[in-house]
Design an enzyme around this catalytic site. Sequence first.
Site, PDB file in Angstrom:
ATOM      1  N   ASN A 379      -3.169   7.387   2.857  1.00 49.84           N
ATOM      2  CA  ASN A 379      -4.603   7.356   3.108  1.00 49.84           C
ATOM      3  C   ASN A 379      -5.319   6.091   2.656  1.00 49.84           C
ATOM      4  O   ASN A 379      -6.490   5.921   2.993  1.00 49.84           O
ATOM      5  CB  ASN A 379      -5.270   8.561   2.427  1.00 49.84           C
ATOM      6  CG  ASN A 379      -4.897   9.865   3.075  1.00 49.84           C
ATOM      7  OD1 ASN A 379      -5.492  10.278   4.063  1.00 49.84           O
ATOM      8  ND2 ASN A 379      -3.890  10.548   2.521  1.00 49.84           N
ATOM      9  N   TRP A 380      -4.691   5.213   1.921  1.00 54.80           N
ATOM     10  CA  TRP A 380      -5.442   4.072   1.401  1.00 54.80           C
ATOM     11  C   TRP A 380      -5.425   2.887   2.375  1.00 54.80           C
ATOM     12  O   TRP A 380      -6.336   2.072   2.369  1.00 54.80           O
ATOM     13  CB  TRP A 380      -4.903   3.660   0.033  1.00 54.80           C
ATOM     14  CG  TRP A 380      -3.903   2.559   0.047  1.00 54.80           C
ATOM     15  CD1 TRP A 380      -2.572   2.677   0.287  1.00 54.80           C
ATOM     16  CD2 TRP A 380      -4.145   1.168  -0.198  1.00 54.80           C
ATOM     17  NE1 TRP A 380      -1.974   1.444   0.215  1.00 54.80           N
ATOM     18  CE2 TRP A 380      -2.921   0.503  -0.087  1.00 54.80           C
ATOM     19  CE3 TRP A 380      -5.289   0.431  -0.502  1.00 54.80           C
ATOM     20  CZ2 TRP A 380      -2.789  -0.864  -0.264  1.00 54.80           C
ATOM     21  CZ3 TRP A 380      -5.155  -0.941  -0.676  1.00 54.80           C
ATOM     22  CH2 TRP A 380      -3.925  -1.573  -0.565  1.00 54.80           C
ATOM     23  N   ASN A 381      -4.418   2.807   3.245  1.00 62.42           N
ATOM     24  CA  ASN A 381      -4.313   1.707   4.206  1.00 62.42           C
ATOM     25  C   ASN A 381      -3.947   2.312   5.561  1.00 62.42           C
ATOM     26  O   ASN A 381      -2.784   2.363   5.938  1.00 62.42           O
ATOM     27  CB  ASN A 381      -3.255   0.714   3.735  1.00 62.42           C
ATOM     28  CG  ASN A 381      -3.234  -0.554   4.574  1.00 62.42           C
ATOM     29  OD1 ASN A 381      -3.731  -0.581   5.696  1.00 62.42           O
ATOM     30  ND2 ASN A 381      -2.644  -1.615   4.039  1.00 62.42           N
ATOM     31  N   HIS A 385      -0.456   2.550   7.813  1.00 63.76           N
ATOM     32  CA  HIS A 385       0.093   3.904   7.899  1.00 63.76           C
ATOM     33  C   HIS A 385       0.301   4.321   9.355  1.00 63.76           C
ATOM     34  O   HIS A 385       1.347   4.897   9.704  1.00 63.76           O
ATOM     35  CB  HIS A 385      -0.839   4.883   7.189  1.00 63.76           C
ATOM     36  CG  HIS A 385      -0.423   6.309   7.316  1.00 63.76           C
ATOM     37  ND1 HIS A 385       0.727   6.810   6.728  1.00 63.76           N
ATOM     38  CD2 HIS A 385      -0.998   7.361   7.980  1.00 63.76           C
ATOM     39  CE1 HIS A 385       0.840   8.095   7.009  1.00 63.76           C
ATOM     40  NE2 HIS A 385      -0.183   8.446   7.773  1.00 63.76           N
ATOM     41  N   ARG A 407      11.468   8.742   5.585  1.00 58.41           N
ATOM     42  CA  ARG A 407      10.536   8.314   4.535  1.00 58.41           C
ATOM     43  C   ARG A 407      11.144   7.187   3.703  1.00 58.41           C
ATOM     44  O   ARG A 407      10.451   6.216   3.362  1.00 58.41           O
ATOM     45  CB  ARG A 407      10.186   9.499   3.647  1.00 58.41           C
ATOM     46  CG  ARG A 407       9.289  10.530   4.322  1.00 58.41           C
ATOM     47  CD  ARG A 407       9.121  11.756   3.464  1.00 58.41           C
ATOM     48  NE  ARG A 407       8.327  12.781   4.141  1.00 58.41           N
ATOM     49  CZ  ARG A 407       8.173  14.019   3.703  1.00 58.41           C
ATOM     50  NH1 ARG A 407       8.768  14.397   2.571  1.00 58.41           N
ATOM     51  NH2 ARG A 407       7.439  14.889   4.384  1.00 58.41           N
ATOM     52  N   HIS A 418       6.524  -6.368   0.819  1.00 54.10           N
ATOM     53  CA  HIS A 418       5.879  -6.688  -0.458  1.00 54.10           C
ATOM     54  C   HIS A 418       6.616  -7.827  -1.165  1.00 54.10           C
ATOM     55  O   HIS A 418       5.985  -8.761  -1.679  1.00 54.10           O
ATOM     56  CB  HIS A 418       5.843  -5.451  -1.356  1.00 54.10           C
ATOM     57  CG  HIS A 418       4.684  -4.539  -1.092  1.00 54.10           C
ATOM     58  ND1 HIS A 418       4.650  -3.672  -0.022  1.00 54.10           N
ATOM     59  CD2 HIS A 418       3.510  -4.356  -1.754  1.00 54.10           C
ATOM     60  CE1 HIS A 418       3.508  -2.993  -0.038  1.00 54.10           C
ATOM     61  NE2 HIS A 418       2.799  -3.393  -1.073  1.00 54.10           N
ATOM     62  N   TYR A 480       5.748 -18.901 -14.908  1.00 48.43           N
ATOM     63  CA  TYR A 480       5.402 -19.829 -15.988  1.00 48.43           C
ATOM     64  C   TYR A 480       6.666 -20.444 -16.590  1.00 48.43           C
ATOM     65  O   TYR A 480       6.737 -21.663 -16.812  1.00 48.43           O
ATOM     66  CB  TYR A 480       4.609 -19.087 -17.054  1.00 48.43           C
ATOM     67  CG  TYR A 480       4.238 -19.926 -18.250  1.00 48.43           C
ATOM     68  CD1 TYR A 480       3.139 -20.781 -18.223  1.00 48.43           C
ATOM     69  CD2 TYR A 480       4.988 -19.861 -19.425  1.00 48.43           C
ATOM     70  CE1 TYR A 480       2.807 -21.551 -19.323  1.00 48.43           C
ATOM     71  CE2 TYR A 480       4.666 -20.628 -20.528  1.00 48.43           C
ATOM     72  CZ  TYR A 480       3.577 -21.470 -20.473  1.00 48.43           C
ATOM     73  OH  TYR A 480       3.256 -22.229 -21.568  1.00 48.43           O
TER      74      TYR A 480
END
EC number: 2.3.1.20
Length: 491
Positions: A379-381, A385, A407, A418, A480
């Site tokens: 539901n967030w993107n 989705h 899934r 990602h 770093y």
Amino acid sequence: MGDRGGAGGTRRRRTGSRPSSHGGGGPAAAEEEVRDAAAGPDMGAAGDAPAPAPSKDADDGVASGHWELRCHRLQDSLFSSDSGFNNYRGILNWCVVMLILSNARLFLENLIKYGILVDPIQVVSLFLKDPYSWPAPCLVIAANVFAVAAFQVEKRLAVGALTEQAGLLLHVANLATILCFPAAVVLLVESITPVGSLLALMVHTILFLKLFSYRDVNLWCRRARAKAASAGKRASSAAAPHTVSYPDNLTYRDLYYFLFAPTLCYELNFPRSPRIRKRFLLRRILEMLFFTQLQVGLIQQWMVPTIQNSMKPFKDMDYSRIIERLLKLAVPNHLIWLIFFYWLFHSCLNAVAELMQFGDREFYRDWWNSESVTYFWQNWNIPVHKWCIRHFYKPMLRRGSSRWMARIGVFLASAFFHEYLVSVPLRMFRLWAFTGMMAQIPLAWFVGRFFQGNYGNAAVWLTLIIGQPIAVLMYVHDYYVLNYEAPVAGA
């Protein structure tokens, strides 16, 4: 309840006719007695009957000033779940006030300790290392080549100039090049910056997903046309006069409308809004400008000093200090993430949709109410989705895969992208992003198994608040060490 209420009313009328032995009663007692006397008949069997006017005896009771003999009733405390009370607006306002005061203190402490670190000019250096070399914008412009290549393949497939096998091979080569070519440029060209690399790779990733959908939908249309032709049917064009049918959709105008539209899933006929709302568009543009400046300021003023101060505990492996720095970084990181979500999914996508009169504005759902990790990712993107369900999850099910394997496949694809968007711009491969995404599978099972309701929602928020700073510190520490300590050690 009805008998007791009636008896109480009878007793009050009886005592009201007696002379008072306590003198004049207070006005509160008299008011309570009149209220109870009037409410008594409502509590009987006929609960919907209107309350009668106070009787003469009740008026006499008020005049004589009798004290009420009963002031308690069966009821729960407001904080008890059985009370049915749910108006906690004041407590929510208190939480907001406390949050503002706490962050105001942190803001003042930051200003006193570091001074003003916000420098808008410095942002330019994040995109351009050499003012005469612009590799990131060139990569974005070069993305048009892959879009035109996919379009030309579809044009030839539509007229039968290419076989489906040859078309599939060309599409696979084109899609693979979309991901490999910019990655090679980022790794080989020294003048490109990490931020510029990230933006260029994001553009190519979005193009990859869009052209994947473009190819699939046109393939489905060809199959439907062939099936209708074999059955001796002809598509009816009179049913919907303003719709486009295959292969009339194969135009540059249609292709570039899809490429700029705020969606990843191609359709021949997108829902369109009737007009451009100028006030709505202006509000979204102002939000974009304001939240862009706010994010840059928070990153420079709040996050960067916190990250810099976290390097020594990581180097010394001081676990207590690492945890303290992690929690300190969690607040600005999460705040910036929330601002970024609103900026991207509400302000930016709605502005683009309004300009293009794109009708489907469901870019997100109520992910903040998530009681499970799975619900959050669903539901967030919403654009991603929808793409995963339409072009990855359901095709795997049609090919015989189980829901569980489908899934896992979706999370594998998400984990790859990602890692692709983080490791390539930073030019180091640590698989922290990939591991974090794959860890969502056991995390989703654990939260769904042991936490329900508000506890599940709290668990989801905790993973968002703590999980992201861990990944940020991991990558920043490794970056770093690789770019600052290694050259010094070599010298």
